[in-house]
Design an enzyme around this catalytic site. Structure first.
Site, PDB file in Angstrom:
ATOM      1  N   TYR A 151       0.796  -1.166   0.030  1.00 42.54           N
ATOM      2  CA  TYR A 151       0.040   0.015   0.197  1.00 42.54           C
ATOM      3  C   TYR A 151       0.935   1.162  -0.123  1.00 42.54           C
ATOM      4  O   TYR A 151       1.703   1.439   0.680  1.00 42.54           O
ATOM      5  CB  TYR A 151      -0.986   0.033   1.196  1.00 42.54           C
ATOM      6  CG  TYR A 151      -1.964   1.107   1.412  1.00 42.54           C
ATOM      7  CD1 TYR A 151      -2.880   1.279   0.671  1.00 42.54           C
ATOM      8  CD2 TYR A 151      -1.345   2.248   2.349  1.00 42.54           C
ATOM      9  CE1 TYR A 151      -3.895   2.470   0.690  1.00 42.54           C
ATOM     10  CE2 TYR A 151      -2.105   3.453   2.557  1.00 42.54           C
ATOM     11  CZ  TYR A 151      -3.338   3.501   1.892  1.00 42.54           C
ATOM     12  OH  TYR A 151      -4.244   4.511   2.012  1.00 42.54           O
ATOM     13  N   ASP A 255       9.511   2.870  -0.127  1.00 45.80           N
ATOM     14  CA  ASP A 255       8.599   3.385   0.654  1.00 45.80           C
ATOM     15  C   ASP A 255       8.714   2.968   2.219  1.00 45.80           C
ATOM     16  O   ASP A 255       8.224   2.016   2.407  1.00 45.80           O
ATOM     17  CB  ASP A 255       7.182   3.041  -0.017  1.00 45.80           C
ATOM     18  CG  ASP A 255       6.135   3.978   1.087  1.00 45.80           C
ATOM     19  OD1 ASP A 255       6.193   4.475   2.007  1.00 45.80           O
ATOM     20  OD2 ASP A 255       4.908   3.781   0.396  1.00 45.80           O
ATOM     21  N   LYS A 283       4.774   8.647   9.452  1.00 46.61           N
ATOM     22  CA  LYS A 283       4.468   7.863  10.706  1.00 46.61           C
ATOM     23  C   LYS A 283       5.293   7.912  11.736  1.00 46.61           C
ATOM     24  O   LYS A 283       5.311   9.100  12.388  1.00 46.61           O
ATOM     25  CB  LYS A 283       4.439   6.233  10.215  1.00 46.61           C
ATOM     26  CG  LYS A 283       3.073   6.067   9.135  1.00 46.61           C
ATOM     27  CD  LYS A 283       2.522   5.080   9.151  1.00 46.61           C
ATOM     28  CE  LYS A 283       1.615   4.668   8.121  1.00 46.61           C
ATOM     29  NZ  LYS A 283       0.458   4.167   8.461  1.00 46.61           N
TER      30      LYS A 283
HETATM   31  N1  PMP Z   1       3.192   4.231   2.309  1.00 46.14           N
HETATM   32  C1  PMP Z   1       3.064   3.228   3.116  1.00 46.14           C
HETATM   33  C2  PMP Z   1       4.152   2.169   3.061  1.00 46.14           C
HETATM   34  C3  PMP Z   1       2.082   3.047   4.097  1.00 46.14           C
HETATM   35  O1  PMP Z   1       1.837   2.182   4.871  1.00 46.14           O
HETATM   36  C4  PMP Z   1       1.091   4.271   4.124  1.00 46.14           C
HETATM   37  C5  PMP Z   1      -0.104   4.243   5.217  1.00 46.14           C
HETATM   38  N2  PMP Z   1      -0.348   3.056   5.757  1.00 46.14           N
HETATM   39  C6  PMP Z   1       1.067   5.099   2.997  1.00 46.14           C
HETATM   40  C7  PMP Z   1       2.102   4.962   2.218  1.00 46.14           C
HETATM   41  C8  PMP Z   1       0.300   6.374   3.365  1.00 46.14           C
HETATM   42  O2  PMP Z   1       0.441   7.053   4.331  1.00 46.14           O
HETATM   43  P1  PMP Z   1      -0.436   8.338   4.722  1.00 46.14           P
HETATM   44  O3  PMP Z   1      -1.733   7.242   5.504  1.00 46.14           O
HETATM   45  O4  PMP Z   1       0.048   9.074   5.774  1.00 46.14           O
HETATM   46  O5  PMP Z   1      -1.120   8.950   3.740  1.00 46.14           O
END
Ligand code: PMP
Length: 441
Positions: A151, A255, A283
């Site tokens: 994701y 990511d 995060k």
């Molecule tokens: N990349 C990864 C690997 C994630 O786990 C997430 C959110 N769980 C995102 C991007 C998106 O981040 P946000 O919810 O802060 O938009």
């Protein structure tokens, strides 16, 4: 810190009433769709403290969702809260630079191996978009490799094959996979540029690059898969991905929105010793405050000053920046002692969970790292290395397990991932293991 007394969760009436009322004004009673999924009991929280959350009925929960990862220092961490409180009187937004941004930029460059230049954003989703745009500008190519079960945010072009259908065992799936849109109303044309592959399969990556490498702008990957289970890269997988990207002029993007400042002070890239061209963080970077970062090679990042747009009214707002600086300072103090403590607490938990499963002869598997691991039900022989293999685990049994844990006041994420913070001490771990023992009994 005084330990709050343990209240056995008995009633969720106040939470239920709140959720019913909220559904009248908030669509679905939640403000992020992830909160619709996998919550056995719809709760409403009043506050958090350290490893605990408290709900409207006064129940105390040992929290392993940690806001889906961010609260790496536990809830309401004193140092971060004090720094943010002190900053409030200085203002919030200047539509211009603020001195604190430099401190944050320097911290990122010092801590993250791939960071030569940085850009600050608000959410993970946004900096992933910036990464894709700049990679396309740099290479003059359009296509992007992404992996099944990973994701990278909720925007049209990337909300693809996070949770595609599970294939019959041994089925011969096409390479690349058919990209699967995940939302009603989602446009398909951006997604059509995605080459969806199984993760941890270097042959699959090689074959797609051999055929289409000259059209591929970027490989976008979680360096450790944390959105489906908690799956490590196979030995040499990331290294060979790095080589392929370099050989074919493809921008390698890690990511690290979940893994950053969690699997290591310098993220998974430091832990595994593989340096991407660009990486995204969010995060754990600011202990729960909204902030994200795109970092990477200077020759690519420089394009943001040369016609590649990355914008945001709230980017690098003072409170987010101050929170990030305070969080990163806390994490790297004493050579990273706090993160080591969290990792050790998580490892005790992993060992304890495995022991309980063994003693009771339950096929509960616990895989991952001290600060981020996954529980699932599968026989020991099932080798979990990608999305399809993970989905062969017993999902119904996991749901029952999580629902039973919720009644005991233990709160992993709704998909069975557990995040551990620096505030999870021996008492929280012991309390968790006792509850799991009751559940397994
Ligand atoms: N990349 C990864 C690997 C994630 O786990 C997430 C959110 N769980 C995102 C991007 C998106 O981040 P946000 O919810 O802060 O938009």
């Amino acid at each position: 810190m005084d330990r709050p007394s343990r209240h056995r969760p008995l009633s969720f009436d106040a939470s239920a009433a709140w959720n019913a009322e909220a559904a009248q004004v908030i669509a679905g009673a939640v403000n992020s769709n992830i909160r619709l999924m996998g919550t056995p009991i719809p709760l409403c929280f009043s506050h958090g403290e350290g490893p605990y959350l408290f709900d409207l009925d006064g129940n105390r929960h040992v929290d392993y969702a940690l806001g889906m990862g961010p609260t790496i220092l536990g809830h309401a961490p004193a140092a971060v809260c004090a720094a943010v409180a002190q900053s409030l009187g200085r203002g919030q937004l200047f539509a211009g630079q603020c001195s604190d941004e430099l401190a944050l930029g320097r911290l990122l460059v010092e801590m993250v191996p791939s960071a030569e230049l940085v850009r600050i954003g608000m959410t993970g989703s946004e900096v992933v978009q910036a990464a894709l745009r700049v990679a396309r500008a740099f290479t003059g190519r359009r296509k992007v490799v992404k992996f099944e079960g990973q994701y990278h945010g909720w925007f049209d072009n990337i909300l693809v094959s996070n949770a595609p259908p599970v294939a019959a065992e041994g089925a011969n799936l096409p390479l690349p996979r058919e990209p699967k849109l995940e939302s009603r109303g989602q446009l398909g044309h951006g997604a059509a540029e995605m080459l969806v592959l199984p993760w941890n399969d270097i042959a699959a990556l090689e074959s797609v690059i051999a055929a289409q490498g000259h059209e591929i702008a970027a490989i976008l990957t979680e360096p450790a898969m944390c959105n489906t289970g908690a799956i490590p890269p196979r030995p040499d997988y990331l290294e060979r991905m790095r080589e392929l990207a370099t050989r074919h002029g493809i921008v390698l993007i890690f990511d690290e929105v979940i893994t950053g400042f969690r699997l290591g002070l310098g993220g998974a890239q430091e832990r595994f010793g593989v340096t991407p061209d660009l990486s995204t963080f969010a995060k754990a970077m600011a202990g729960g405050f909204p902030v994200s970062a795109l970092v990477g090679r200077a020759d690519i990042m420089r394009l943001f000053a040369e016609g590649v747009n990355h914008s945001g009214t709230y980017n690098a707002n003072l409170q987010s920046v101050v929170a990030a600086v305070a969080t990163l300072d806390a994490l790297r103090a004493d050579g990273g002692a706090a993160l080591e403590r969290a990792e050790a607490a998580g490892e005790r938990l992993i060992e304890g969970l495995r022991r309980l499963a063994r003693d009771r002869n339950v096929p509960l598997r616990v895989e991952g790292w001290g600060t981020a691991f996954a529980t699932f039900f599968a026989p020991a022989e099932l080798e979990v290395h990608d999305y399809q293999s993970f989905r062969r685990a017993d999902a119904a049994r996991l749901r029952d397990f999580l629902a039973a844990l919720a009644l005991q006041g233990i709160r992993p994420t709704g998909r069975g991932t557990w995040f551990v913070s620096t505030a999870h001490d021996a008492a929280a771990v012991e309390e968790t293991l006792s509850a799991v023992e009751r559940v397994l009994a």
